[in-house]
Motif scaffolding. Structure first.
Motif: not given
Lengths: 126, 367
Positions: A102-106
């Motif tokens: 999972x990637x944040x700040x997208x």
């Protein structure tokens, strides 16, 4: 070949599901089928920041090592540790239990460069 | 090599019907897998698998002097072979490196020589260059004859109803001329999987009928079409060298640990002096079996270290289902790094991963 309609897809055969500013990333059914039996997955470290298209890890089948790219830029917030114990989940459930990281700040604008299901279906039909 | 120039085996249409994934191998379009490498591997270890090996080179050798002639070109003994015996052998260059590893089959009135697909053209030229006045007559069946292997603990039981001989009478590394589904065949109890099984050398025209009949009659018993991907894992687990990996024109059979096949008591043969000197000095880098301690697979070309010293490189590597899913490998390493139990490290994407030198074969079939 199964292809969920609500996901976004990359030319490198990853899928993205954006919820708020968190993107979940996996590989497509087409990708897992092409790779064959997956025996090892090397995922990025939580907290690392990557740009779109960066090489973030590898997926290894019995026969081959394939690079894993991130279809979105952001900071890694979580990785699927269940794949350490059993990477074959990726073959069985590529869109659900076989998610990768999972990637944040997208931001939503990142989805613009990705393909919708119809366009991805066309890509893999070629 | 482009798709246009790739050859097809007699079973090409069957591979397509079965959903086989075809890749270029040894100049042929060959199935690397059908249902999946792990499923196919499981079939061979527990039931039986069916392989198309028609890409391998099949040469017929005839004449009174074949054995004496072949003994001068190979490191193992040919002359001492009994009728219908099969024997592993290696053609070496003068420096002791391997041109190819092969199997000789002593048939009635002729010999069958089976060579690697990737070396078939090289070997055909080499054999012809040595014919001279030996009186040996060579015929290539490469691409004409087919080779179907049925391998696994149930292979004999599956094959028996369709042949006109008692398969139990054919011992390991022996063969027979018989019929399969009424078609003429050389049936050999040889293989490259570490399991019991048979290899069927048949006319290409008869191959599709035999292949489809075996699958039709034994899919219910667990017979599975298997590709070259599963075959590579099976042979690596069974400690069998693969030409181009554990043995090459530069890596000798002695380095590959195949001293059992080297008969230095034979009269002169190509490579004898070099191999004898290598055995005598015993200082050479050699093939060692490795088991990775962790989950990261070792792959061909990865560097191997003993402490801070680079001691060699990986030659083959795979996850091994028959070794509890551990990653196994072969590595060509310096002598002191090849000691059983030695703790080595393999460099994988910039990080060192521990590996232990382990005796081969990694897998032995239950008796």
């Amino acid at each position: 070949m199964s292809l969920p309609q609500d996901l976004h897809y990359s030319n490198d055969h990853e899928w993205v599901k954006l919820e708020g500013d968190v993107a979940t990333v996996g590989i497509t059914d087409y990708a897992q089928n092409s790779l064959g039996d997956i025996v090892f997955v090397e995922l990025p470290k939580v907290g690392t920041v990557f740009g779109q298209g960066d090489n973030v890890g590898v997926i290894e089948s019995v026969k081959a090592v394939s690079d894993l790219f991130t279809p979105v830029a952001g900071r890694v917030s979580e990785v699927n540790t269940a794949l350490d114990a059993d990477s074959s989940i990726l073959n069985r459930e590529p869109y659900t239990d076989g998610w990768l990281f999972k990637m944040k700040d997208v931001g939503e604008e990142q989805l613009e460069s990705l393909l919708d299901a119809a366009a991805y279906a066309k890509l893999t039909a070629e | 090599m482009t798709a246009e120039t790739l050859k097809r085996t007699a079973l090409h249409d069957e591979h397509l019907k079965l959903g086989g994934r075809l890749v270029p191998f040894g100049g042929f379009e060959m199935p690397v897998q059908y249902a999946g490498i792990l499923k196919e591997h499981d079939a061979v270890r527990n039931r039986a698998g069916l392989f198309d090996l028609s890409h391998m080179g099949q040469f017929i050798l005839e004449g009174e002097n074949v054995a004496a002639w072949a003994d001068r070109l190979t490191i193992n003994a040919v002359e001492t072979m009994k009728p219908l015996q099969a024997r592993y052998n290696i053609f070496c260059n003068a420096a002791g490196g391997a041109h190819d590893d092969v199997i000789f089959y002593k048939l009635d009135g002729r010999w069958l020589l089976v060579v690697n697909a990737s070396n078939a053209d090289k070997m055909w030229k080499l054999l012809n260059a040595h014919v001279g006045d030996s009186g040996v007559k060579l015929t290539s069946l490469h691409g004409k004859n087919a080779l179907i292997a049925i391998q696994g603990p149930k292979a004999l039981a599956m094959l028996q109803p369709h042949v006109d001989i008692d398969l139990n009478a054919v011992k390991y590394y022996f063969c027979a001329e018989a019929t399969v589904y009424g078609k003429n065949a050389v049936l050999a109890r040889t293989g490259y999987t570490g399991e019991d099984g048979f290899e069927l050398f048949v006319d290409g025209a008869d191959a599709p009928e035999i292949w489809t009949a075996l699958l039709r009659d034994h899919v219910a018993d667990g017979l599975e079409p298997c590709g070259l991907g599963a075959r590579d894992v099976l042979r690596l687990e069974a400690g069998m060298p693969l030409y181009g990996h554990e043995m090459t024109e530069e890596i000798t059979p002695v380095q590959a640990g195949l001293n059992w096949a080297l008969k230095l008591g034979k009269p002169a043969f190509t490579g004898k002096e070099a191999l004898a000197a290598q055995v005598e000095a015993d200082t050479f880098p050699r093939i060692a079996g490795l088991v990775m301690n962790g989950r990261v697979p070792a792959r061909e070309g990865y560097k191997v270290f003993l402490g801070d010293r680079e001691v060699g490189e990986i030659r083959s590597g795979s996850m091994a289902p028959s070794c509890g899913g551990k990653n196994i490998a072969t590595a060509l390493v310096e002598k002191d790094a090849a000691t059983l139990g030695a703790e080595l490290e393999v460099e994988i994407r910039g990080a060192r991963h521990a590996a232990t030198v382990t005796a081969q074969p990694f897998y032995k079939r239950p008796k």
